[in-house]
Design a protein around this motif. Structure first.
Motif, short mmCIF file in Angstrom:
data_model
loop_
_atom_site.label_atom_id
_atom_site.label_comp_id
_atom_site.label_asym_id
_atom_site.label_seq_id
_atom_site.Cartn_x
_atom_site.Cartn_y
_atom_site.Cartn_z
N PRO A 34 37.51 3.30 5.07
CA PRO A 34 37.63 4.76 4.99
C PRO A 34 36.31 5.51 5.17
O PRO A 34 36.25 6.48 5.93
CB PRO A 34 38.24 5.00 3.61
CG PRO A 34 39.04 3.77 3.34
CD PRO A 34 38.23 2.64 3.95
N GLY A 35 35.27 5.09 4.47
CA GLY A 35 34.00 5.80 4.56
C GLY A 35 33.39 5.75 5.96
O GLY A 35 32.85 6.74 6.44
N GLN A 36 33.49 4.59 6.61
CA GLN A 36 32.96 4.48 7.97
C GLN A 36 33.83 5.26 8.95
O GLN A 36 33.31 6.00 9.80
CB GLN A 36 32.88 3.01 8.41
CG GLN A 36 31.78 2.24 7.70
CD GLN A 36 31.59 0.87 8.30
OE1 GLN A 36 31.55 0.70 9.52
NE2 GLN A 36 31.46 -0.13 7.44
N TYR A 37 35.14 5.12 8.85
CA TYR A 37 36.05 5.82 9.74
C TYR A 37 35.82 7.33 9.69
O TYR A 37 35.76 8.00 10.73
CB TYR A 37 37.50 5.47 9.38
CG TYR A 37 38.51 6.05 10.31
CD1 TYR A 37 38.84 5.40 11.50
CD2 TYR A 37 39.17 7.24 10.01
CE1 TYR A 37 39.79 5.93 12.36
CE2 TYR A 37 40.11 7.77 10.87
CZ TYR A 37 40.41 7.12 12.04
OH TYR A 37 41.35 7.65 12.90
N ALA A 38 35.66 7.86 8.49
CA ALA A 38 35.46 9.31 8.33
C ALA A 38 34.20 9.78 9.04
O ALA A 38 34.15 10.91 9.53
CB ALA A 38 35.41 9.68 6.85
#
Length: 147
Positions: A34-38
């Motif tokens: 999630p953190g990377q995708y965002a």
């Protein structure tokens, strides 16, 4: 950086490919964390939730260049770590999710990524292809920055 487009399945399908300067495991993490995708996929910070397993749900609030926000939801239809991810996207008014396939193939530390989707209309295909091209451009830049 190379990119190619081919029409597959029917006239309302697209298939995009690109070579990325990163190993498949790194590309997979960028797509499924999630953190990377965002950070690269135009998602509002803190809005991305992912349960990356077959049948697992995901959601994100996407940001447009002019500041509009729109929520997306869906589920993972297929998960083959570091190789293949089929993402179902909920579409209002449709009984079945719209599926986008992400395939990764590693070659000497680089990764060939292919995105494929079949849509119901030419307009839907063109919008989805434009969005996928933007995602690939942003992912390429994110990986090049050494994030």
């Amino acid at each position: 950086m190379s990119a190619e487009r081919t029409v597959t399945d029917n006239e309302f399908s697209y298939h995009l490919t690109r070579m990325l300067d990163a190993p498949a495991a790194r590309v997979w993490q960028a797509w499924t964390t999630p953190g990377q995708y965002a950070r690269w996929a135009y998602a509002a910070p803190g809005s991305v939730q992912m349960d990356v397993r077959p049948g697992g749900a995901w959601k994100a609030t996407m940001l447009t260049p002019d500041g509009d926000r729109f929520p997306l939801t869906g589920s993972y239809l297929e998960v083959d770590e570091n190789r293949r991810l089929v993402v179902g996207m909920d579409v209002p008014g449709k009984p079945e999710p719209s599926a986008m396939t992400v395939e990764l193939g590693e070659d000497g530390g680089r990764t060939r990524i292919a995105l494929r989707q079949t849509c119901d209309t030419a307009e839907e295909r063109d919008m989805a292809e434009q969005g996928s091209t933007m995602l690939l451009d942003s992912l390429t830049a994110y990986l090049a920055d050494g994030a």
